[in-house]
Design an enzyme around this catalytic site. Structure first.
Site, PDB file in Angstrom:
ATOM      1  N   HIS A 197       0.848  -1.192   0.000  1.00  0.00           N
ATOM      2  CA  HIS A 197       0.000   0.000   0.000  1.00  0.00           C
ATOM      3  C   HIS A 197       0.882   1.240   0.000  1.00  0.00           C
ATOM      4  O   HIS A 197       0.751   2.125   0.853  1.00  0.00           O
ATOM      5  CB  HIS A 197      -0.952  -0.008   1.188  1.00  0.00           C
ATOM      6  CG  HIS A 197      -2.042  -1.021   1.055  1.00  0.00           C
ATOM      7  ND1 HIS A 197      -3.217  -0.768   0.383  1.00  0.00           N
ATOM      8  CD2 HIS A 197      -2.119  -2.305   1.485  1.00  0.00           C
ATOM      9  CE1 HIS A 197      -3.979  -1.849   0.405  1.00  0.00           C
ATOM     10  NE2 HIS A 197      -3.344  -2.800   1.063  1.00  0.00           N
ATOM     11  N   ASP A 250      -5.915 -14.963  -8.523  1.00  0.00           N
ATOM     12  CA  ASP A 250      -7.284 -15.284  -8.919  1.00  0.00           C
ATOM     13  C   ASP A 250      -7.563 -14.939 -10.373  1.00  0.00           C
ATOM     14  O   ASP A 250      -8.659 -15.186 -10.876  1.00  0.00           O
ATOM     15  CB  ASP A 250      -8.300 -14.594  -8.006  1.00  0.00           C
ATOM     16  CG  ASP A 250      -8.144 -13.074  -7.973  1.00  0.00           C
ATOM     17  OD1 ASP A 250      -7.248 -12.553  -8.664  1.00  0.00           O
ATOM     18  OD2 ASP A 250      -8.918 -12.413  -7.250  1.00  0.00           O
ATOM     19  N   HIS A 253      -7.099  -9.908  -9.731  1.00  0.00           N
ATOM     20  CA  HIS A 253      -6.204  -8.908  -9.158  1.00  0.00           C
ATOM     21  C   HIS A 253      -4.975  -8.671 -10.040  1.00  0.00           C
ATOM     22  O   HIS A 253      -4.453  -7.546 -10.101  1.00  0.00           O
ATOM     23  CB  HIS A 253      -5.754  -9.332  -7.757  1.00  0.00           C
ATOM     24  CG  HIS A 253      -6.769  -9.091  -6.699  1.00  0.00           C
ATOM     25  ND1 HIS A 253      -7.901  -9.865  -6.558  1.00  0.00           N
ATOM     26  CD2 HIS A 253      -6.839  -8.145  -5.718  1.00  0.00           C
ATOM     27  CE1 HIS A 253      -8.617  -9.412  -5.538  1.00  0.00           C
ATOM     28  NE2 HIS A 253      -7.999  -8.375  -5.009  1.00  0.00           N
ATOM     29  N   ASP A 277      -5.938 -13.555   0.595  1.00  0.00           N
ATOM     30  CA  ASP A 277      -6.523 -12.247   0.920  1.00  0.00           C
ATOM     31  C   ASP A 277      -8.016 -12.406   1.173  1.00  0.00           C
ATOM     32  O   ASP A 277      -8.835 -11.564   0.792  1.00  0.00           O
ATOM     33  CB  ASP A 277      -6.263 -11.235  -0.188  1.00  0.00           C
ATOM     34  CG  ASP A 277      -6.428  -9.785   0.282  1.00  0.00           C
ATOM     35  OD1 ASP A 277      -6.406  -9.554   1.508  1.00  0.00           O
ATOM     36  OD2 ASP A 277      -6.589  -8.904  -0.576  1.00  0.00           O
ATOM     37  N   LEU A 310     -11.606  -3.046  -5.649  1.00  0.00           N
ATOM     38  CA  LEU A 310     -11.441  -4.403  -5.151  1.00  0.00           C
ATOM     39  C   LEU A 310     -11.231  -4.372  -3.647  1.00  0.00           C
ATOM     40  O   LEU A 310     -10.459  -3.560  -3.129  1.00  0.00           O
ATOM     41  CB  LEU A 310     -10.257  -5.084  -5.827  1.00  0.00           C
ATOM     42  CG  LEU A 310     -10.445  -5.500  -7.293  1.00  0.00           C
ATOM     43  CD1 LEU A 310      -9.117  -5.991  -7.870  1.00  0.00           C
ATOM     44  CD2 LEU A 310     -11.500  -6.570  -7.425  1.00  0.00           C
TER      45      LEU A 310
END
Length: 377
Positions: A197, A250, A253, A277, A310
């Site tokens: 992040h 997945d 992402h 996650d 998301l």
């Protein structure tokens, strides 16, 4: 042979590193299994795998919720236990319950609950992952910007104390909100520091890795990207062999072709490993839930806030393995290691690699489901 001897045959055996064909594994009284060529397999009860894979259970370092609840909802031993149990049904033998950016009081409650869960022997709990609150607002993703803040001395002391009380403490931070000195202190205290992040540039990320960061949180997502003149945090994760990186495989992402390039580019000894996650919907048929008053909707394998951002993943690690193998082209042994031995080694936890009956899972040959072995007396 006693009645407590069982041999599994007629399917690949994964030992945490190699996928062994034409071999069988025998367990005596639940102790660590012995792998031999099928022609040398011992007696006792024989189980035909019918082509399925027998593997150590998964190790998941980013589990926000499951069984309809989030760790943020009510950080308690009961919540940790419910989340761990939900993921055990999905093949996870060890995990880090993960708290998304929240207040200092909620963070401390999560630490205390996980410490107590470990003391009580809650199955599968290998420690705690604190994803925030020391992040970059510019790359907040689904995190609440109002709760993101720089790390201060009180925060640092609380994390050091938590690291001393837990088998593993993983903390996701951004260089924008922590100093290199703080990272070094956390590293020296045994904290697994992960960069994420963040909008930091390549040189900054390399400095923070030198200070003690050893991991990157959900590679490609919520971070500075790989550019032609500025490699960003993505570039640092791939170029720096001292950094491992979690990946949400997945196919939503991160595009499979981007995953393919990253897998080929990753400098060792650091590894790319799989994370779910996972959010509250894991192990349920829920179509929506709330995170701190914000509604998250589950649609076609995707979890999103109302603005389309998301918000975690609707993913289990068996599915992630299948995506790696069938869409990315990762060899099956490496894909299995990315869900077992790679993350387990990163947190210095042996549970996911032990070839003990109680920690093994049977993965379907089509890589679309897995089951725990039936309990034995």
């Amino acid at each position: 042979m006693t009645n407590n001897t069982v041999t599994f045959r007629n399917g690949p055996i994964f030992d945490g590193n190699r996928l062994l064909y034409d071999h069988a594994i025998t367990f005596r009284d639940g102790e660590e299994g012995e792998i031999r060529p099928e022609s040398d397999a011992v007696g006792g009860e024989v189980v035909d795998l019918k082509g399925d894979i027998l593997s150590p259970g998964y190790c998941d370092l980013q589990v926000n919720g499951g069984d309809g609840i989030m760790l943020n909802d009510n950080p308690s031993v009961q919540t940790v236990q419910r989340i761990a149990a939900a993921h055990r049904r999905l093949g996870v033998v060890s995990l880090l319950p993960t708290l998304i950016t929240d207040t200092a009081e909620k963070t401390q409650a999560a630490i205390e609950a996980t410490v107590q869960a470990v003391r009580e022997g809650v199955s599968g709990v290998a420690g705690l992952h604190l994803e925030g609150p020391h992040l970059s607002v510019a790359r907040k993703g689904a995190h609440d910007a109002d709760l993101i803040r720089p790390m201060d001395d009180t925060d640092l002391a609380a994390l050091i104390a938590a690291a001393d009380a837990l088998p593993c403490l993983m903390v996701t931070v951004a260089p924008e909100a922590v100093t290199e000195r703080q990272v070094a202190v956390l590293h020296d205290a045994g904290v697994l520091v992960s960069l994420g992040h963040s909008d930091a540039d390549f040189a900054t990320c390399q400095r923070y890795a030198a200070a003690g960061a050893r991991c990157v949180t959900h590679l490609f997502n919520a971070m500075s990207q790989l550019g032609n003149r500025e490699p960003g945090l993505v570039g640092a994760a791939l170029a720096n062999g001292g950094l491992s990186a979690g990946l949400i495989a997945d196919g939503i992402h991160v595009h499979p072709e981007v995953m393919r390039a990253a897998w080929a580019a990753k400098t060792s000894p650091g590894q790319i490993f799989l994370v779910s996650d996972a959010m509250a919907v894991a192990g349920t048929d829920l179509t929506a839930f709330e995170l701190e008053g914000r509604r998250i909707t589950r649609t076609n394998g995707k979890l999103t806030l109302e603005d389309g951002t998301l918000a975690g993943a609707d993913l289990d690690l068996t599915t992630a393995i299948r995506v790696l193998v069938t869409q990315v082209g990762v060899p099956l042994p490496q894909a299995l290691a990315a869900a077992t031995s790679y993350p387990s080694q990163l947190i210095a936890h042996s549970g996911a690699q032990q070839l003990r009956y109680a920690s093994m899972i049977r993965i379907s040959a089509t890589l679309d489901s897995c089951d725990w072995l039936p309990q034995r007396d």
